[in-house]
Enzyme design. Structure first.
Site, PDB file in Angstrom:
ATOM      1  N   TYR A 206      -1.078  -0.914  10.528  1.00  0.00           N
ATOM      2  CA  TYR A 206      -1.304  -1.172   9.090  1.00  0.00           C
ATOM      3  C   TYR A 206      -0.069  -0.727   8.299  1.00  0.00           C
ATOM      4  O   TYR A 206       0.438  -1.484   7.458  1.00  0.00           O
ATOM      5  CB  TYR A 206      -2.561  -0.438   8.609  1.00  0.00           C
ATOM      6  CG  TYR A 206      -2.840  -0.667   7.136  1.00  0.00           C
ATOM      7  CD1 TYR A 206      -3.264  -1.912   6.680  1.00  0.00           C
ATOM      8  CD2 TYR A 206      -2.652   0.344   6.205  1.00  0.00           C
ATOM      9  CE1 TYR A 206      -3.498  -2.139   5.328  1.00  0.00           C
ATOM     10  CE2 TYR A 206      -2.895   0.130   4.853  1.00  0.00           C
ATOM     11  CZ  TYR A 206      -3.315  -1.112   4.424  1.00  0.00           C
ATOM     12  OH  TYR A 206      -3.544  -1.335   3.077  1.00  0.00           O
TER      13      TYR A 206
ATOM     14  N   SER B 271       0.869  -1.185   0.000  1.00  0.00           N
ATOM     15  CA  SER B 271       0.000   0.000   0.000  1.00  0.00           C
ATOM     16  C   SER B 271       0.899   1.225   0.000  1.00  0.00           C
ATOM     17  O   SER B 271       2.045   1.167   0.489  1.00  0.00           O
ATOM     18  CB  SER B 271      -0.858   0.002   1.273  1.00  0.00           C
ATOM     19  OG  SER B 271      -1.487   1.255   1.440  1.00  0.00           O
TER      20      SER B 271
HETATM   21  N1  LIG Z   1      -8.849  -0.407  -0.166  1.00  0.00           N
HETATM   22  C1  LIG Z   1      -7.800   0.403  -0.159  1.00  0.00           C
HETATM   23  O1  LIG Z   1      -7.934   1.657  -0.116  1.00  0.00           O
HETATM   24  C2  LIG Z   1      -6.408  -0.161  -0.255  1.00  0.00           C
HETATM   25  C3  LIG Z   1      -5.343   0.731  -0.492  1.00  0.00           C
HETATM   26  C4  LIG Z   1      -4.065   0.215  -0.583  1.00  0.00           C
HETATM   27  C5  LIG Z   1      -3.814  -1.135  -0.446  1.00  0.00           C
HETATM   28  N2  LIG Z   1      -4.862  -1.973  -0.207  1.00  0.00           N
HETATM   29  C6  LIG Z   1      -4.564  -3.394  -0.059  1.00  0.00           C
HETATM   30  O2  LIG Z   1      -5.142  -4.060  -1.158  1.00  0.00           O
HETATM   31  C7  LIG Z   1      -5.521  -5.384  -0.770  1.00  0.00           C
HETATM   32  C8  LIG Z   1      -6.985  -5.607  -1.093  1.00  0.00           C
HETATM   33  O3  LIG Z   1      -7.721  -4.677  -0.339  1.00  0.00           O
HETATM   34  P1  LIG Z   1      -9.291  -4.495  -0.546  1.00  0.00           P
HETATM   35  O4  LIG Z   1      -9.588  -3.061  -0.321  1.00  0.00           O
HETATM   36  O5  LIG Z   1      -9.710  -5.156  -1.797  1.00  0.00           O
HETATM   37  O6  LIG Z   1      -9.816  -5.287   0.741  1.00  0.00           O
HETATM   38  P2  LIG Z   1     -11.205  -6.001   1.022  1.00  0.00           P
HETATM   39  O7  LIG Z   1     -12.255  -5.587   0.070  1.00  0.00           O
HETATM   40  O8  LIG Z   1     -11.438  -5.822   2.483  1.00  0.00           O
HETATM   41  O9  LIG Z   1     -10.841  -7.547   0.724  1.00  0.00           O
HETATM   42  C9  LIG Z   1      -9.895  -8.190   1.520  1.00  0.00           C
HETATM   43  C10 LIG Z   1      -9.752  -9.615   1.043  1.00  0.00           C
HETATM   44  O10 LIG Z   1      -8.762 -10.255   1.849  1.00  0.00           O
HETATM   45  C11 LIG Z   1      -9.301 -11.485   2.299  1.00  0.00           C
HETATM   46  N3  LIG Z   1      -8.734 -11.840   3.591  1.00  0.00           N
HETATM   47  C12 LIG Z   1      -8.667 -11.065   4.705  1.00  0.00           C
HETATM   48  N4  LIG Z   1      -8.152 -11.767   5.718  1.00  0.00           N
HETATM   49  C13 LIG Z   1      -7.892 -13.003   5.219  1.00  0.00           C
HETATM   50  C14 LIG Z   1      -7.369 -14.182   5.794  1.00  0.00           C
HETATM   51  N5  LIG Z   1      -6.984 -14.246   7.074  1.00  0.00           N
HETATM   52  N6  LIG Z   1      -7.235 -15.265   5.006  1.00  0.00           N
HETATM   53  C15 LIG Z   1      -7.621 -15.232   3.712  1.00  0.00           C
HETATM   54  N7  LIG Z   1      -8.124 -14.153   3.120  1.00  0.00           N
HETATM   55  C16 LIG Z   1      -8.265 -13.045   3.873  1.00  0.00           C
HETATM   56  C17 LIG Z   1     -10.804 -11.245   2.401  1.00  0.00           C
HETATM   57  O11 LIG Z   1     -11.516 -12.474   2.285  1.00  0.00           O
HETATM   58  P3  LIG Z   1     -12.256 -13.228   3.485  1.00  0.00           P
HETATM   59  O12 LIG Z   1     -12.758 -12.189   4.442  1.00  0.00           O
HETATM   60  O13 LIG Z   1     -13.318 -14.012   2.785  1.00  0.00           O
HETATM   61  O14 LIG Z   1     -11.205 -14.096   4.078  1.00  0.00           O
HETATM   62  C18 LIG Z   1     -11.044 -10.410   1.160  1.00  0.00           C
HETATM   63  O15 LIG Z   1     -11.201 -11.232   0.045  1.00  0.00           O
HETATM   64  C19 LIG Z   1      -5.206  -5.495   0.733  1.00  0.00           C
HETATM   65  O16 LIG Z   1      -3.946  -6.091   0.910  1.00  0.00           O
HETATM   66  C20 LIG Z   1      -5.160  -4.044   1.176  1.00  0.00           C
HETATM   67  O17 LIG Z   1      -4.362  -3.847   2.317  1.00  0.00           O
HETATM   68  C21 LIG Z   1      -6.153  -1.518  -0.116  1.00  0.00           C
END
Ligand SMILES: NC(=O)c1ccc[n+]([C@@H]2O[C@H](COP(=O)([O-])OP(=O)(O)OC[C@H]3O[C@@H](n4cnc5c(N)ncnc54)[C@H](OP(=O)(O)O)[C@@H]3O)[C@@H](O)[C@H]2O)c1
Length: 265
Positions: A140, A127
């Protein structure tokens, strides 16, 4: 023979956009998350990435079915907000366990087969927050900084093999992540922090709501995956967010701190 990809975090947000996109692009795709996915062209491979044995078992299941693994796009992760002074330890540990140790577990389970692929690719999602320390998002930021370091170390370790590793750092993406992560209630914080915490948390939630679409970031990741040569880092975001990672590196530490403190005043 189609190439085989594992997308983690496939049940929501970025991974949920990326897995079917890869399938449309001709990949054979497996989607890992705790909840089993039902996505067009994606085989569900449920596993908790904090459970090393469960990840190993799931990857072995994929290998038994496909005999190969060519790409891992590790999107799974969680956020978390709170003050260093009072955020409950167990809440903070979930973030580190998922984002760092989860990445570690995915790497350990997949590096062997990825190295056997003639065109192995491993994209670890960090991130922009992993490039700096943001107030009230310390664990985080630390977990995502750890992912960057993991990726940098790994790139050097796998030299001499066909595997290419890269770290992708997106800015804000409009997903459910804010709604599903732990955010310490402001009332639990010392009055010294409370108002600034609330403003920072509101700003974060607003920025994420107005962030890039998951489809856009997924499209960028697919293009990265298709490159012949991967650079160590890709930062995906609007110019001001991309510039922040550069400024963090180029500005003297106190000047950078002044910039951030104006933003989070
Ligand atoms: N959203 C943002 O603004 C942003 C910005 C920068 C970086 N990111 C990064 O981008 C990535 C995706 O983020 P997102 O916004 O798409 O998040 P999200 O919509 O909350 O999705 C998170 C995913 O991770 C899975 N997950 C969480 N804990 C897990 C575990 N213990 N085992 C297996 N799967 C797990 C969840 O599935 P289950 O709950 O079904 O397990 C879900 O599919 C993350 O690494 C996040 O830190 C996000």
């Amino acid at each position: 023979m189609p190439s085989v990809a594992l997308v983690t975090g496939a049940s929501s947000g970025l991974g949920e956009a990326l897995a079917p996109l890869l399938a449309t692009a001709g990949w054979r795709v497996y989607g890992m998350s705790r909840r089993a996915v039902t996505l067009e062209g994606v085989v569900a491979l449920p596993a908790d990435i904090t459970d090393a044995e469960a990840v190993q078992r799931a990857v072995q299941q994929l290998l038994r079915a496909e005999g190969r693994l060519d790409a891992v796009l590790h999107c799974a992760g969680v956020g978390g907000a709170g003050a260093v002074e009072s955020m409950p330890q167990e809440r903070a540990e979930v973030v580190m366990r998922t984002n760092f140790w989860g990445s570690w577990n995915v790497c350990q389970a997949t590096l062997g087969p990825l190295r056997e692929s003639p065109r192995g690719r491993l994209l670890l999602v960090s991130s922009i927050a992993g490039h700096m320390g943001i107030p009230f998002r310390s664990v985080y930021c630390a977990s995502k900084a750890a992912v960057i370091a993991l990726s940098d170390s790994l790139r050097l370790e796998v030299r001499g093999s066909a595997l290419q590793v890269s770290c992708v750092s997106p800015g804000d993406i409009a997903t459910n992540s804010i709604a599903t992560q732990y955010r310490q209630p402001a009332a639990e914080l010392d009055p010294l922090y409370r108002a600034r915490y609330q403003r920072a948390d509101d700003a974060m939630a607003g920025n994420v709501a107005q962030g890039m679409s998951a489809d856009y970031v997924a499209g960028r990741m697919l293009r990265i995956l298709e490159r012949d040569t991967l650079t160590p880092h890709y930062v995906i975001g609007p110019p001001v967010q991309k510039a922040s990672t550069l400024a963090r590196r180029l500005l003297p530490a106190r000047a950078w701190e002044w910039v951030l403190s104006r933003y989070y005043s």
